[in-house]
Scaffold this active site. Structure first.
Site, PDB file in Angstrom:
ATOM      1  N   GLU A  65     -34.117   5.821 -44.196  1.00 55.82           N
ATOM      2  CA  GLU A  65     -34.889   5.238 -43.095  1.00 55.82           C
ATOM      3  C   GLU A  65     -34.970   6.281 -41.991  1.00 55.82           C
ATOM      4  O   GLU A  65     -33.979   6.916 -41.655  1.00 55.82           O
ATOM      5  CB  GLU A  65     -34.216   3.972 -42.540  1.00 55.82           C
ATOM      6  N   GLU A  67     -26.926  -1.496 -46.366  1.00 61.18           N
ATOM      7  CA  GLU A  67     -26.022  -1.929 -45.300  1.00 61.18           C
ATOM      8  C   GLU A  67     -25.012  -2.984 -45.760  1.00 61.18           C
ATOM      9  O   GLU A  67     -24.942  -4.073 -45.210  1.00 61.18           O
ATOM     10  CB  GLU A  67     -26.846  -2.489 -44.129  1.00 61.18           C
TER      11      GLU A  67
END
Ligand code: IPT
Length: 892
Positions: free
Chosen positions: A470, A394
């Site tokens: 994820e 991220e």
């Protein structure tokens, strides 16, 4: 004014990054108690030459916030300070560490390095007041050459650690902000002519059989090496069979040894392969975490993690979101876990300002980015388990990440590079997504994802394997819907599996504290409590479910045949013992071993099944399949109208309609608002009629929410049947209800002095809890436990403990037993507290038992989903019935 820790720069005074090697050269651990002084600002007023006599003491490794200095704080995406890179707040908590060291006399000649495996976030080191260097990169190893600074006598080692630095902008991972020297520190002797670095590339040629090996060592003297087996004889390494070989590399001054595994990772024909076979991650994201020690995890905690993962069929770990303690990687090599090792880079908070000023694309940060990647890759380049490098998490996209990808591909062509944020796959070797929905995943599986604007890029990405870095957000009760993900993965060779978010709940201390519990003003609450294991590493039902879903052997009944599917890539089923048993009601009446000829890797086979209902077939403790016998209906005598005040030994306190549950954290992100708008949490009762006829005492009740004209019409019918009581309940939804219901049934409150100690025995699915989209791990049987044990102690109290397909139960107290038998299988939850109590509690210890035992008997419940980050409950797992009929026989 600019402080040193606000200057964007790689470490100063550091030795080149190199591999972690076992050595016969001297190593002196500096772990233990250090002198410590803490200051709320960077100006500590302490001199580096001050030996710290009379100061406090603190354990190294450790985080100072967990020893009473300052306090932990939790934020997910948001930086807890203004975005003003590379500047940080004046209130910059700082720890001064002191320790006296003495260079061991036997360390003749050569150099001495001082190694830190993890210091959060920026620090400077001095020896006797003379600076040895500075470093940041909290989860990265750094070594300083202190040869010229050590006197041979008692030397004062000083380390000043600042909580905030320019580096904090790259360390915005979703976890606690915790500071200090939290991994080991050691003094290392580097003999003249020793071996400074070794790089091993150990491949496996699956066509010819046998290993391939290249060894490069860095030394000033001639190097020899020796492998414990000839290359032609080596077995390949895999998570299924983690065969390691000892490699010794020596000069006449030093011998180092490595445990190496032979394996080749490749991307071919759009698939991810290991030794030529499909590499499918059935993995978890793992943070270094311990409820008492934060990221200063003990070896025992790491061993426990690996043991639990292996027991639950997990084959892979993404080291979210930084390199783990090096010992963890040794365990992965030894016990067999594929690792996607991730660099310590996350600039997530910049997303909240549209990525303005994101370091990932700012040339001023290029050296720091590269330094971080290099320190990870160099330290762990020889780990067999590491099958992929990840650039970070991220952090948007930009030239510094692209440069890190380029450097890595060049330095280590033997492993693919991953980064989810490179959405176009400009620089990475696998396509990665987080939390995709089922349809998106299937579309990618089919190669039908939406096209990129640039056709050449689109073609390249479409040719890459895909992983979910994820998925399956394990917050609170959940995730539901894992079996559906697995089915999509199974259907498409392009899909190389994924990693559940995440392994462990980051609840601190005994109480499981989370964001806000330390009085933080900026925090993200319980979003840090989203693991498959509770903070004390007790497996949650989500872990059992995941284990059942990813089990390497799968069993299915097809008519009178058993289908055995072997999902291992390299292992046959020859060592698996298959068993069968027949039970009638709750008794095993016959059992035996089932003869299943070995099924080869990635293939399946059919064998005949023993006939009869009540059949269970097992594949060791890996998998099971059942053909349950229908429960025999209870024989009921003639009925007479009656109103019981007591059921068995328990006086009835209340009997009400039950269409509510204490919302799970997944409900909170999805259905809860609709449920509340519909008023399901505050139904108001009005008795319409009470009357008896020849058979029943009848009570009709209307339940409706304030302000709405919808509701439920319910008729309760009671009768005595000899010594027993019959209850029938008809529930009709009235009005416009377009929403799934949390549950639909009745709740009985029974008086008893110690409800948690009541023994619960049931016939149905168990022993763990189950919901319509999370029931792969439970099987039909008869189970017993106390009511207290039937509660899952989620850190944040919420709906839990449902048992599905129950046909009967017994509640035993010192005063006697109550048997409850359903005409049809039902959903059961028995609790020592009410739904309201469960809903209001913020921590498990807010829940206290009173003198009521709550028995929830439902015709159906809605599933769990994973909407706290990901898809909501699938339509197939929603409970939407417009009518329900429940019927029970109660006997003492
Ligand atoms: C994703 C993060 O990568 C992870 O660290 C964690 O925060 C997770 O979310 C939620 O628990 S990022 C999110 C934008 C999907």
């Amino acid at each position: 004014m600019t402080a040193a820790y606000e200057i964007i720069a790689p470490p100063t005074g550091a030795a080149p990054a190199r591999a972690r090697l076992a050595t016969d050269a001297g190593v002196l651990s500096l772990d233990g108690l250090w002198r410590f002084a803490w200051s709320p600002t960077a100006e500590t007023g302490r001199a580096p030459a001050d030996p710290g006599e009379g100061w406090d003491e603190i354990p190294v490794p450790g985080h100072w916030q967990l020893y009473g200095y300052g306090s932990p704080a939790y934020t997910n995406v948001r930086f807890p300070f203004p975005i003003d890179p590379p500047r940080v707040p004046e209130a910059n908590p700082t720890g001064e560490y002191r320790r006296v060291v003495r260079r061991p006399e036997e360390w003749d000649g050569g150099r001495v390095l001082l190694r830190f495996d993890g210091v959060d976030s920026w620090f400077e080191v001095w020896v006797n007041g003379v600076s040895a260097g500075t470093s940041s990169g909290s989860r990265l190893t750094v070594e300083f050459d202190v040869t010229g600074l050590l006197t041979g006598g008692d030397d004062v080692l000083a380390v000043r650690v600042h909580q905030w630095s320019f580096g904090s902008y790259l360390e915005d991972q979703d976890q606690w902000w915790l500071s200090g020297i939290f991994r080991s520190v050691a003094l290392l002797h580097r003999p003249d002519g020793g071996i400074d670095d070794v790089r091993v590339v150990a491949g496996y040629d699956h066509i010819k059989g046998g290993g391939t090996l290249s060894v490069e060592a860095t030394s000033t003297r001639p190097v020899r090496w020796e492998l414990s087996s000839p290359l032609t004889e080596v077995q390949p390494w895999s998570a299924e069979n983690p065969q390691l070989y000892r490699l010794e590399v020596s000069t006449d001054a030093e011998t180092v040894s490595l445990d190496i595994g032979f394996r080749t990772v490749s991307v071919e024909g759009g698939r991810l392969l290991l030794n030529g076979a499909p590499l499918v991650f059935r993995g978890v994201n793992r943070h270094d975490f311990d409820p008492q020690c934060g990221r200063a995890v003990s070896r025992e905690a790491m061993e426990r993690d690996v043991a639990l993962m292996k027991q639950h069929h997990i084959n892979a770990v993404r080291t979210s979101h930084y390199p783990p303690d090096p010992y963890f990687l040794q365990l992965c090599d030894r016990h067999g876990l594929y690792v996607v090792e991730e660099c310590d880079i996350e600039t997530h908070g910049f997303s909240l300002v549209d990525w303005r000023g994101n370091p990932s694309d700012d040339p001023a940060w290029a050296d720091v980015y590269l330094d971080r990647m290099r320190r990870m890759v160099e330290r762990d380049k020889n780990a067999a388990g590491v099958v992929m490098w990840s650039l970070g998490n991220e952090s948007g996209w930009g030239r510094n990440l692209a440069a890190n990808a380029r450097w890595t591909a060049e330095r280590d062509p033997s492993r693919p590079v991953h980064y989810e944020g490179d959405a176009d796959c400009e620089s990475v070797d696998v396509y990665s997504r987080m939390y995709p929905g089922y349809d998106e995943l299937a579309a990618i599986g089919r190669g039908e994802e939406p096209a990129l604007a640039d056709p050449a890029r689109d073609r390249r990405r479409r040719g890459l394997p895909m992983i979910m870095c994820e998925y399956g957000h394990a917050m609170g009760n959940g995730p539901g819907g894992l079996a559906e993900y697995e089915a999509v993965i199974d259907a498409h060779p392009r899909l190389a599996g994924g990693f559940i978010w995440e392994w462990i709940d980051h609840g601190l201390g005994e109480k499981g504290l989370y964001g806000g519990d330390f009085g933080e003003t900026v925090h993200d609450g319980s979003f840090v409590i989203d693991g498959l294991v509770l903070p004390d590493r007790a497996p949650s039902p989500g872990l059992a479910e995941f284990a059942a879903v990813i089990a390497p052997v799968r069993l299915r009944m097809d008519g009178d045949e058993l289908v055995v599917e072997n999902r291992w890539s390299f292992t046959s089923t020859e060592k698996v013992v298959f068993g069968w048993s027949l039970s009638a009601d709750d008794m095993v009446i016959d059992e035996g071993v089932l003869d299943v000829p070995a099924v080869g890797p990635l293939s399946s086979r059919r064998v005949p099944l023993p006939p009869g209902p009540g059949l269970t077939v097992t594949a060791g403790d890996i998998a099971f399949v059942q053909r349950p016998a229908p429960a025999a209906p209870a024989a009921i005598g003639s009925l007479k109208p009656a109103r019981p005040a007591k059921l068995g030994p328990f006086p009835i306190a209340s009997l009400t309609l039950d269409a509510w549950r204490a919302p799970t954290e997944n409900d909170r992100a999805s259905l809860e608002e609709r449920w509340r708008t519909a008023g399901l949490h505050q139904l108001v009762a009005r008795t319409v009629e009470e009357r008896s006829d020849e058979t029943w005492w009848r009570r009709r009740v209307h339940y409706g929410p304030p302000g709405l004209d919808s509701g439920f019409d319910v008729e309760y019918r009671w009768a005595a049947a000899g010594e027993a009581y019959r209850l029938e309940v008809d529930i009709d939804r009235r009005g416009e209800w377009r929403l799934p219901l949390p549950r639909l049934g009745v709740a009985l409150a029974l008086r008893t002095p110690a409800p948690g100690s009541v023994w619960l025995d049931w016939l149905g699915l168990g022993p763990g809890e189950s919901y319509p989209d999370s029931r792969a791990a439970v099987r039909h049987g008869r189970y017993g436990m106390t009511v207290r044990e039937a509660q899952t102690p989620y850190v944040v109290p919420q709906e839990n403990g449902n048992r599905s397909a129950v046909s009967r139960l017994t509640l035993s107290s010192p005063d006697g037993d109550l048997h409850i038998e359903g005409d049809k299988p039902f959903d059961l939850a028995v609790r020592p507290w009410s739904t309201t109590q469960l809903e209001k509690a913020r921590h498990a210890d807010d829940l206290t038992e009173g003198n009521l035992l709550w028995v929830h008997l439902a015709a159906g419940v809605t599933g769990l989903g994973s909407a706290s980050c990901g898809p909501a409950v699938r339509p197939s797992a929603e409970y939407r019935a417009a009518q329900a009929r429940l019927a029970f026989t109660f006997s003492g």
